[in-house]
Motif scaffolding. Structure first.
Motif, PDB file in Angstrom:
ATOM      1  N   ASN A   1      -4.432  -1.193 -40.968  1.00  0.00           N
ATOM      2  CA  ASN A   1      -4.033  -0.986 -42.362  1.00  0.00           C
ATOM      3  C   ASN A   1      -2.571  -0.586 -42.493  1.00  0.00           C
ATOM      4  OD1 ASN A   1      -6.491  -1.650 -43.361  1.00  0.00           O
ATOM      5  ND2 ASN A   1      -7.188   0.437 -43.692  1.00  0.00           N
ATOM      6  N   THR A   2      -2.045   0.104 -41.475  1.00  0.00           N
ATOM      7  CA  THR A   2      -0.634   0.478 -41.507  1.00  0.00           C
ATOM      8  C   THR A   2       0.246  -0.759 -41.633  1.00  0.00           C
ATOM      9  OG1 THR A   2      -1.066   2.431 -40.138  1.00  0.00           O
ATOM     10  CG2 THR A   2       1.204   1.665 -40.275  1.00  0.00           C
ATOM     11  N   TYR A   3      -0.078  -1.785 -40.860  1.00  0.00           N
ATOM     12  CA  TYR A   3       0.726  -3.000 -40.867  1.00  0.00           C
ATOM     13  C   TYR A   3       0.530  -3.788 -42.164  1.00  0.00           C
ATOM     14  CZ  TYR A   3       1.218  -1.758 -35.984  1.00  0.00           C
ATOM     15  OH  TYR A   3       1.480  -1.085 -34.823  1.00  0.00           O
ATOM     16  N   MET A   4      -0.670  -3.729 -42.730  1.00  0.00           N
ATOM     17  CA  MET A   4      -0.898  -4.390 -44.002  1.00  0.00           C
ATOM     18  C   MET A   4      -0.018  -3.778 -45.093  1.00  0.00           C
ATOM     19  SD  MET A   4      -3.010  -6.890 -43.793  1.00  0.00           S
ATOM     20  CE  MET A   4      -3.607  -7.559 -42.233  1.00  0.00           C
TER      21      MET A   4
ATOM     22  N   ASN B   1     -10.628  -8.324 -39.770  1.00  0.00           N
ATOM     23  CA  ASN B   1     -11.403  -7.861 -40.923  1.00  0.00           C
ATOM     24  C   ASN B   1     -10.593  -6.967 -41.856  1.00  0.00           C
ATOM     25  OD1 ASN B   1     -13.823  -9.153 -40.112  1.00  0.00           O
ATOM     26  ND2 ASN B   1     -14.256  -7.488 -38.678  1.00  0.00           N
ATOM     27  N   ALA B   2      -9.423  -6.530 -41.403  1.00  0.00           N
ATOM     28  CA  ALA B   2      -8.597  -5.638 -42.216  1.00  0.00           C
ATOM     29  C   ALA B   2      -7.646  -6.395 -43.122  1.00  0.00           C
ATOM     30  CB  ALA B   2      -7.804  -4.695 -41.310  1.00  0.00           C
ATOM     31  N   VAL B   3      -7.712  -7.714 -43.116  1.00  0.00           N
ATOM     32  CA  VAL B   3      -6.809  -8.517 -43.935  1.00  0.00           C
ATOM     33  C   VAL B   3      -6.961  -8.164 -45.406  1.00  0.00           C
ATOM     34  CG1 VAL B   3      -6.417 -10.843 -44.822  1.00  0.00           C
ATOM     35  CG2 VAL B   3      -6.535 -10.464 -42.365  1.00  0.00           C
ATOM     36  N   ASP B   4      -5.848  -7.868 -46.057  1.00  0.00           N
ATOM     37  CA  ASP B   4      -5.834  -7.589 -47.489  1.00  0.00           C
ATOM     38  C   ASP B   4      -5.560  -8.901 -48.210  1.00  0.00           C
ATOM     39  OD1 ASP B   4      -4.910  -6.906 -50.153  1.00  0.00           O
ATOM     40  OD2 ASP B   4      -4.800  -4.829 -49.448  1.00  0.00           O
ATOM     41  N   THR B   5      -6.554  -9.423 -48.891  1.00  0.00           N
ATOM     42  CA  THR B   5      -6.433 -10.748 -49.500  1.00  0.00           C
ATOM     43  C   THR B   5      -5.418 -10.786 -50.636  1.00  0.00           C
ATOM     44  OG1 THR B   5      -8.333 -10.251 -50.925  1.00  0.00           O
ATOM     45  CG2 THR B   5      -8.774 -11.411 -48.854  1.00  0.00           C
ATOM     46  N   GLN B   6      -5.242  -9.671 -51.336  1.00  0.00           N
ATOM     47  CA  GLN B   6      -4.262  -9.645 -52.417  1.00  0.00           C
ATOM     48  C   GLN B   6      -2.846  -9.721 -51.864  1.00  0.00           C
ATOM     49  OE1 GLN B   6      -4.671  -6.773 -55.509  1.00  0.00           O
ATOM     50  NE2 GLN B   6      -6.841  -7.157 -55.836  1.00  0.00           N
ATOM     51  N   ILE B   7      -2.595  -9.002 -50.774  1.00  0.00           N
ATOM     52  CA  ILE B   7      -1.286  -9.085 -50.146  1.00  0.00           C
ATOM     53  C   ILE B   7      -1.061 -10.492 -49.602  1.00  0.00           C
ATOM     54  CG2 ILE B   7       0.166  -8.221 -48.267  1.00  0.00           C
ATOM     55  CD1 ILE B   7      -1.214  -5.529 -48.555  1.00  0.00           C
ATOM     56  N   LEU B   8      -2.106 -11.068 -48.995  1.00  0.00           N
ATOM     57  CA  LEU B   8      -2.010 -12.424 -48.463  1.00  0.00           C
ATOM     58  C   LEU B   8      -1.649 -13.425 -49.571  1.00  0.00           C
ATOM     59  CD1 LEU B   8      -2.330 -14.538 -46.240  1.00  0.00           C
ATOM     60  CD2 LEU B   8      -4.810 -14.520 -46.688  1.00  0.00           C
ATOM     61  N   THR B   9      -2.290 -13.300 -50.702  1.00  0.00           N
ATOM     62  CA  THR B   9      -2.011 -14.204 -51.824  1.00  0.00           C
ATOM     63  C   THR B   9      -0.559 -14.078 -52.275  1.00  0.00           C
ATOM     64  OG1 THR B   9      -4.308 -14.108 -52.589  1.00  0.00           O
ATOM     65  CG2 THR B   9      -2.643 -14.814 -54.177  1.00  0.00           C
TER      66      THR B   9
ATOM     67  N   GLN C   1       9.890 -10.542 -42.755  1.00  0.00           N
ATOM     68  CA  GLN C   1       9.416  -9.309 -42.131  1.00  0.00           C
ATOM     69  C   GLN C   1       8.007  -8.967 -42.616  1.00  0.00           C
ATOM     70  OE1 GLN C   1      10.791  -7.805 -39.698  1.00  0.00           O
ATOM     71  NE2 GLN C   1       9.558  -5.956 -39.556  1.00  0.00           N
ATOM     72  N   ALA C   2       7.729  -9.262 -43.881  1.00  0.00           N
ATOM     73  CA  ALA C   2       6.392  -9.012 -44.416  1.00  0.00           C
ATOM     74  C   ALA C   2       5.354  -9.853 -43.683  1.00  0.00           C
ATOM     75  CB  ALA C   2       6.365  -9.319 -45.916  1.00  0.00           C
ATOM     76  N   TRP C   3       5.648 -11.127 -43.461  1.00  0.00           N
ATOM     77  CA  TRP C   3       4.728 -11.985 -42.707  1.00  0.00           C
ATOM     78  C   TRP C   3       4.534 -11.467 -41.287  1.00  0.00           C
ATOM     79  CZ3 TRP C   3       1.057 -14.924 -44.069  1.00  0.00           C
ATOM     80  CH2 TRP C   3       1.118 -15.734 -45.200  1.00  0.00           C
ATOM     81  N   LEU C   4       5.602 -10.982 -40.669  1.00  0.00           N
ATOM     82  CA  LEU C   4       5.502 -10.456 -39.304  1.00  0.00           C
ATOM     83  C   LEU C   4       4.554  -9.267 -39.253  1.00  0.00           C
ATOM     84  CD1 LEU C   4       6.507 -10.471 -36.365  1.00  0.00           C
ATOM     85  CD2 LEU C   4       8.388  -8.965 -37.108  1.00  0.00           C
ATOM     86  N   GLN C   5       4.712  -8.325 -40.176  1.00  0.00           N
ATOM     87  CA  GLN C   5       3.840  -7.146 -40.203  1.00  0.00           C
ATOM     88  C   GLN C   5       2.404  -7.540 -40.524  1.00  0.00           C
ATOM     89  OE1 GLN C   5       4.770  -4.325 -39.124  1.00  0.00           O
ATOM     90  NE2 GLN C   5       6.992  -4.562 -39.156  1.00  0.00           N
ATOM     91  N   PHE C   6       2.239  -8.490 -41.430  1.00  0.00           N
ATOM     92  CA  PHE C   6       0.893  -8.931 -41.802  1.00  0.00           C
ATOM     93  C   PHE C   6       0.167  -9.502 -40.584  1.00  0.00           C
ATOM     94  CE2 PHE C   6      -2.359 -11.672 -43.573  1.00  0.00           C
ATOM     95  CZ  PHE C   6      -2.838 -10.943 -44.657  1.00  0.00           C
ATOM     96  N   HIS C   7       0.840 -10.312 -39.801  1.00  0.00           N
ATOM     97  CA  HIS C   7       0.215 -10.904 -38.619  1.00  0.00           C
ATOM     98  C   HIS C   7      -0.083  -9.851 -37.547  1.00  0.00           C
ATOM     99  CE1 HIS C   7      -0.141 -15.206 -39.271  1.00  0.00           C
ATOM    100  NE2 HIS C   7       0.998 -15.166 -39.950  1.00  0.00           N
ATOM    101  N   LYS C   8       0.732  -8.825 -37.465  1.00  0.00           N
ATOM    102  CA  LYS C   8       0.445  -7.735 -36.524  1.00  0.00           C
ATOM    103  C   LYS C   8      -0.876  -7.067 -36.899  1.00  0.00           C
ATOM    104  CE  LYS C   8       5.172  -6.511 -35.137  1.00  0.00           C
ATOM    105  NZ  LYS C   8       6.211  -5.453 -35.187  1.00  0.00           N
ATOM    106  N   GLY C   9      -1.058  -6.788 -38.181  1.00  0.00           N
ATOM    107  CA  GLY C   9      -2.316  -6.185 -38.622  1.00  0.00           C
ATOM    108  C   GLY C   9      -3.490  -7.112 -38.416  1.00  0.00           C
ATOM    109  N   TYR C  10      -3.297  -8.400 -38.713  1.00  0.00           N
ATOM    110  CA  TYR C  10      -4.361  -9.385 -38.538  1.00  0.00           C
ATOM    111  C   TYR C  10      -4.765  -9.504 -37.071  1.00  0.00           C
ATOM    112  CZ  TYR C  10      -6.605 -13.977 -38.236  1.00  0.00           C
ATOM    113  OH  TYR C  10      -7.467 -15.013 -37.964  1.00  0.00           O
ATOM    114  N   LYS C  11      -3.813  -9.441 -36.171  1.00  0.00           N
ATOM    115  CA  LYS C  11      -4.104  -9.537 -34.744  1.00  0.00           C
ATOM    116  C   LYS C  11      -4.922  -8.347 -34.261  1.00  0.00           C
ATOM    117  CE  LYS C  11      -1.867 -10.179 -30.235  1.00  0.00           C
ATOM    118  NZ  LYS C  11      -0.552 -10.337 -29.531  1.00  0.00           N
ATOM    119  N   ILE C  12      -4.625  -7.164 -34.806  1.00  0.00           N
ATOM    120  CA  ILE C  12      -5.364  -5.961 -34.415  1.00  0.00           C
ATOM    121  C   ILE C  12      -6.794  -6.008 -34.937  1.00  0.00           C
ATOM    122  CG2 ILE C  12      -5.526  -3.457 -34.755  1.00  0.00           C
ATOM    123  CD1 ILE C  12      -2.433  -3.437 -34.830  1.00  0.00           C
TER     124      ILE C  12
END
Length: 286
Positions: free
Chosen positions: A233-236, A264-272, A250-261
């Motif tokens: 969640n920190t990376y999200m 299930n923690a993917v935030d769909t609103q942030i992804l959109t 940089q946002a995409w980089l952090q998002f993928h770090k969280g997704y890799k960890i």
């Protein structure tokens, strides 16, 4: 009045009330996303070592608490007629009447008879607060968190829960004050609470454009990352902070770090929001 509800409270204590802890990333909050397990608390370093997290946003002045960057001021005074201070976070900062003080003393005396320690009693009532909050009963939740505070002012769930309630009502600055107080009160670092606080700062920045809010969000999230490197969640939320700051790559980089960890923690609103700004550089999300 507290006295009239004590028998119900203690009857429930023998039945058992489980609490679903509603945090800012739950579906019931404006930020959306999935519920995540609270990470283990991290012990604070000794006083003579460098502390990675030093939130000193607020100063105490007499009986009031004044925020340095926002116009939030609490002053100790009697509550207006007809106001039930037990339904206000931390009693609204108001002075209590003689009758209310006597009721509090009676409540504490009854708790001393029914719980091994006041700390255990405080956890019982804060658990009830989370339960009511998960059911959408904010007023009842506030009442229970306040009772928990009477029993133990170091119970961080009080400040956390009341902060969530303020956040859900759009009172972002007051949520910041309460959650900051919870972090400063605790003897350990609760990383999930830190991330929640950062989330509120980000939301406050999007509403009011105070640069200090985004700066604090980055600082808190960087500290959370140091304390718990594998908390997705920190990376999200770092991705969201980068996004609102216009740093899309940089946002995409952090998002993928969280997704890799934790996928299930993917935030769909942030992804959109990310996809609306730029296609996924790694081609994972479309």
């Amino acid at each position: 009045m507290i006295k009239s509800t004590l028998s119900v409270f203690f009857a429930l204590s023998f039945i058992g009330v489980s609490a679903q802890q509603v945090i800012l990333k739950s579906e019931s909050t404006p930020m959306g996303g999935s519920m995540n397990t609270v990470t283990p608390e991290v012990a604070k370093p000794a006083e003579n070592t460098l502390k990675p997290f030093e939130p000193k946003q607020f100063e105490s002045l007499g009986q009031g608490v004044i925020e340095l960057d926002h116009d939030v001021v609490y002053v100790g005074k009697a509550a207006p007629s007809g106001v039930n201070i037990y339904h206000l976070p931390l009693f609204g900062g108001y002075h209590k009447s003689i009758q209310q003080i006597e009721d509090d003393e009676a409540f504490l005396a009854d708790c001393d008879k029914n719980f091994d320690t006041r700390e255990k009693g405080s956890l019982f009532f804060s658990d009830m607060g989370w339960q009511y909050l998960s059911e959408g009963s904010k007023e009842m939740a506030t009442y229970r968190f306040n009772l928990a505070h009477l029993l133990n002012q170091k119970n961080i769930d009080v400040y956390w829960g009341l902060g969530v309630i303020e956040y859900q009502q759009g009172h972002y600055e007051e949520a910041i004050k309460l959650m900051t107080q919870g972090i400063e009160t605790d003897e350990k670092f609760n990383v999930t609470l830190m991330v929640d606080l950062a989330t509120v700062h980000i939301k406050c920045f999007t509403e009011n454009q105070h640069p200090s809010d985004l700066k604090r969000a980055f600082k808190i999230l960087d500290d959370a990352k140091l304390l718990a490197p594998n908390f997705a969640n920190t990376y999200m939320q770092l991705a969201l902070a980068n996004l609102v700051n216009g740093e899309i790559d940089q946002a995409w980089l952090q998002f993928h770090k969280g997704y890799k960890i934790d996928p299930n923690a993917v935030d769909t609103q942030i992804l959109t929001q990310l996809l609306n700004q730029k296609p996924d550089p790694q081609g994972v999300f479309e």
